[in-house]
Each structure stands twice: as C-alpha cells, then as structure tokens.
Design a protein around this motif. Structure first.
Motif, PDB file in Angstrom:
ATOM      1  N   ASN A 122       0.823  -1.215   0.000  1.00  0.00           N
ATOM      2  CA  ASN A 122       0.000   0.000   0.000  1.00  0.00           C
ATOM      3  C   ASN A 122       0.854   1.261   0.000  1.00  0.00           C
ATOM      4  N   LYS A 123       0.433   2.244  -0.787  1.00  0.00           N
ATOM      5  CA  LYS A 123       1.133   3.531  -0.828  1.00  0.00           C
ATOM      6  C   LYS A 123       0.754   4.374   0.368  1.00  0.00           C
ATOM      7  N   TYR A 124      -0.527   4.309   0.738  1.00  0.00           N
ATOM      8  CA  TYR A 124      -1.017   5.044   1.901  1.00  0.00           C
ATOM      9  C   TYR A 124      -1.274   4.050   3.025  1.00  0.00           C
ATOM     10  N   GLU A 125      -1.285   4.532   4.236  1.00  0.00           N
ATOM     11  CA  GLU A 125      -1.516   3.646   5.367  1.00  0.00           C
ATOM     12  C   GLU A 125      -2.959   3.117   5.325  1.00  0.00           C
ATOM     13  N   GLY A 126      -3.097   1.840   4.974  1.00  0.00           N
ATOM     14  CA  GLY A 126      -4.419   1.235   4.917  1.00  0.00           C
ATOM     15  C   GLY A 126      -5.083   1.265   3.560  1.00  0.00           C
ATOM     16  N   TRP A 127      -4.453   1.930   2.566  1.00  0.00           N
ATOM     17  CA  TRP A 127      -5.038   2.020   1.222  1.00  0.00           C
ATOM     18  C   TRP A 127      -3.956   1.869   0.157  1.00  0.00           C
ATOM     19  N   PRO A 128      -4.298   1.268  -0.978  1.00  0.00           N
ATOM     20  CA  PRO A 128      -3.337   1.207  -2.098  1.00  0.00           C
ATOM     21  C   PRO A 128      -3.278   2.548  -2.822  1.00  0.00           C
ATOM     22  N   GLU A 129      -2.364   2.654  -3.791  1.00  0.00           N
ATOM     23  CA  GLU A 129      -2.227   3.890  -4.549  1.00  0.00           C
ATOM     24  C   GLU A 129      -3.431   4.125  -5.464  1.00  0.00           C
ATOM     25  N   VAL A 130      -3.544   5.344  -5.933  1.00  0.00           N
ATOM     26  CA  VAL A 130      -4.623   5.717  -6.855  1.00  0.00           C
ATOM     27  C   VAL A 130      -4.462   4.959  -8.173  1.00  0.00           C
ATOM     28  N   VAL A 131      -5.577   4.545  -8.753  1.00  0.00           N
ATOM     29  CA  VAL A 131      -5.528   3.969 -10.099  1.00  0.00           C
ATOM     30  C   VAL A 131      -6.145   4.971 -11.067  1.00  0.00           C
ATOM     31  N   GLU A 132      -5.502   5.117 -12.230  1.00  0.00           N
ATOM     32  CA  GLU A 132      -5.968   6.045 -13.251  1.00  0.00           C
ATOM     33  C   GLU A 132      -6.158   5.301 -14.563  1.00  0.00           C
ATOM     34  N   MET A 133      -6.996   5.857 -15.400  1.00  0.00           N
ATOM     35  CA  MET A 133      -7.274   5.215 -16.687  1.00  0.00           C
ATOM     36  C   MET A 133      -7.761   6.273 -17.668  1.00  0.00           C
ATOM     37  N   GLU A 134      -7.400   6.088 -18.927  1.00  0.00           N
ATOM     38  CA  GLU A 134      -7.875   6.971 -19.986  1.00  0.00           C
ATOM     39  C   GLU A 134      -8.133   6.148 -21.237  1.00  0.00           C
ATOM     40  N   GLY A 135      -8.879   6.716 -22.156  1.00  0.00           N
ATOM     41  CA  GLY A 135      -9.133   6.002 -23.396  1.00  0.00           C
ATOM     42  C   GLY A 135     -10.167   6.687 -24.267  1.00  0.00           C
ATOM     43  N   CYS A 136     -10.624   5.968 -25.279  1.00  0.00           N
ATOM     44  CA  CYS A 136     -11.596   6.472 -26.248  1.00  0.00           C
ATOM     45  C   CYS A 136     -12.755   5.471 -26.337  1.00  0.00           C
ATOM     46  N   ILE A 137     -13.930   5.916 -25.980  1.00  0.00           N
ATOM     47  CA  ILE A 137     -15.119   5.059 -25.979  1.00  0.00           C
ATOM     48  C   ILE A 137     -15.840   5.184 -27.314  1.00  0.00           C
ATOM     49  N   PRO A 138     -16.066   4.085 -28.010  1.00  0.00           N
ATOM     50  CA  PRO A 138     -16.802   4.172 -29.282  1.00  0.00           C
ATOM     51  C   PRO A 138     -18.218   4.707 -29.081  1.00  0.00           C
ATOM     52  N   GLN A 139     -18.598   5.624 -29.919  1.00  0.00           N
ATOM     53  CA  GLN A 139     -19.955   6.174 -29.880  1.00  0.00           C
ATOM     54  C   GLN A 139     -20.939   5.108 -30.354  1.00  0.00           C
TER      55      GLN A 139
END
Length: 227
Positions: free
Chosen positions: A207-224
């Motif tokens: 864990n990065k924080y005491e009692g919690w893992p690090e932040v997860v991020e995501m990006e992308g392109c969603i088909p219309q």
C-alpha cells in the motif's frame, strides 16, 4: 565682412548637415536593433509554439478518432481525495464539484450523444446495497457507465450487485475487496468484457497510503453508439 559672413553660413550648414547625418545613423542602428529583437522574439515564440505538445480532451495522451468519446478517470486517494471522472473535456464527478462520496461513484452517459444522464455515489461501507441494485437495474441499453471507488467500495456488495456490474462488462468486480482501488468503464447491453478497467488490491505490504493502495488512473476512447 561679406566673405566672413558667408564662411560662417557655410560652417553652420555643414555642422547642421553633420549633426543630422549622425542622428540619422544612430536612429537607423537603433531601429535595426529593435527590429532584430522583434524578429528574434517572434522566431522564438513560433519555435516554442511548434515544440509545445498539443493538449487533448481531458488531458489524455493522444487524440481520439472520430465517433469516439475521450475519457479519463481516477479512483479516490485513501479517504482524503475523491475520485475524478472526465468525459469529452467535461468533469462529470470530482471533489471540487462536491458530487463524490465514500463507496462506488457512478456516472451515466448517453452512448449516442455523450450527454450526462446521472451521477451518483453509493456508500458500500455504512450504507445499504439495495438502492445501488435498483439503480443498476434501471440503467437503459446503450448507456455508458463509468465507476470509481473511494475509501471502501466493496464491503456491502453482494452477489446480485456484483453480477449486475459484471453484466456491464467488468471482470474485476467479482474479486473487488475491502479498500481495493478500482476504476471501470463499461456499458449496458455490452456483448463482451470491457477493455477499460484498472484494479489494485489493498495489501498492507504494498500500500502507498496507510491502509489504502495507490490511486488507479485510466484513460481512453469510448466508441460512440451507432444505430
């Protein structure tokens, strides 16, 4: 006397012409220097603009193709900073907008137009899972669903809620546990598993924080969604 007067006049004219010449030369040099500086600054500005990387919607790393929606999202950080969801350069949910909370945060978007349908969060630590299940059941076909956890998003989840989220395209929801960090983008009526999902387990050794893992991020392109 006339000769002396004429000589003085000649000298005066010569001095005037010499002064005028010197002043004009100095002015020309200054003008050349100013124009040189101006052109130099212009060239530097042009070069800076040429080397500055372009900015894409939501700050993602590359432009999306036509008929796709750009998105970027992040889970919460411990129990301090809430999750953030951006679509097409519009912040749908964030701590600044004051519309996020402990549990699972959800944004619903029209799959054809990209317009926001609803944003809600459901407390999966101290709340009741029943309203969340009813909300999941009410989602219409063709709706884009974006989800992100904050603090704890799993304690109150039951098999029915997990199944409904899995039907939206999630793979990791079946194993989501206490204080795991998770972000997901899927859709109602999706025929396959979504490629848009990130997940980090709560592990005291990593864990990065005491009692919690690090932040997860995501990006992308969603088909219309097409008719």
């Amino acid at each position: 006397m006339r000769v002396a007067g004429a000589a003085k006049l000649v000298v005066a004219v010569a001095v005037f012409l010499l002064t005028f010449y010197v002043i004009s030369q100095v002015f020309e040099i200054k003008m050349d220097a100013s124009l040189g500086n101006l052109f130099a600054r212009s060239a530097l500005d042009t070069a800076a603009r040429a080397t500055k990387p372009p900015r894409y919607k939501c700050g993602i790393s590359k432009a999306c193709p036509e008929k796709h929606f750009a998105f970027k999202m992040a889970s919460g950080a411990a129990n301090v900073v809430g999750p953030k969801i951006c679509l097409e350069d519009n912040i749908l949910m964030s701590g600044v907008k004051n519309n996020v909370g402990r549990g699972i945060n959800v944004a619903l978007v029209n799959g054809k137009t990209g317009e926001v349908i609803d944003t809600k969060y459901f407390d999966m630590w101290g709340g009741d899972v029943a309203p969340f299940i009813e909300f999941l059941k009410s989602i219409q076909d063709g709706t884009i669903v974006l989800m992100g956890t904050y603090d704890d998003g799993a304690t109150k989840l039951n098999d029915e809620a997990r199944r409904l989220i899995a039907d939206l395209g999630s793979t990791s929801i079946t194993t989501l546990g206490f204080r795991d960090n998770w972000v997901f983008c899927g859709g109602k009526g999706i025929k396959t598993k979504s490629p848009f999902e990130q997940y980090i387990k709560n592990n005291k050794d990593t864990n990065k924080y005491e009692g919690w893992p690090e932040v997860v991020e995501m990006e992308g392109c969603i088909p219309q969604k097409q008719d």
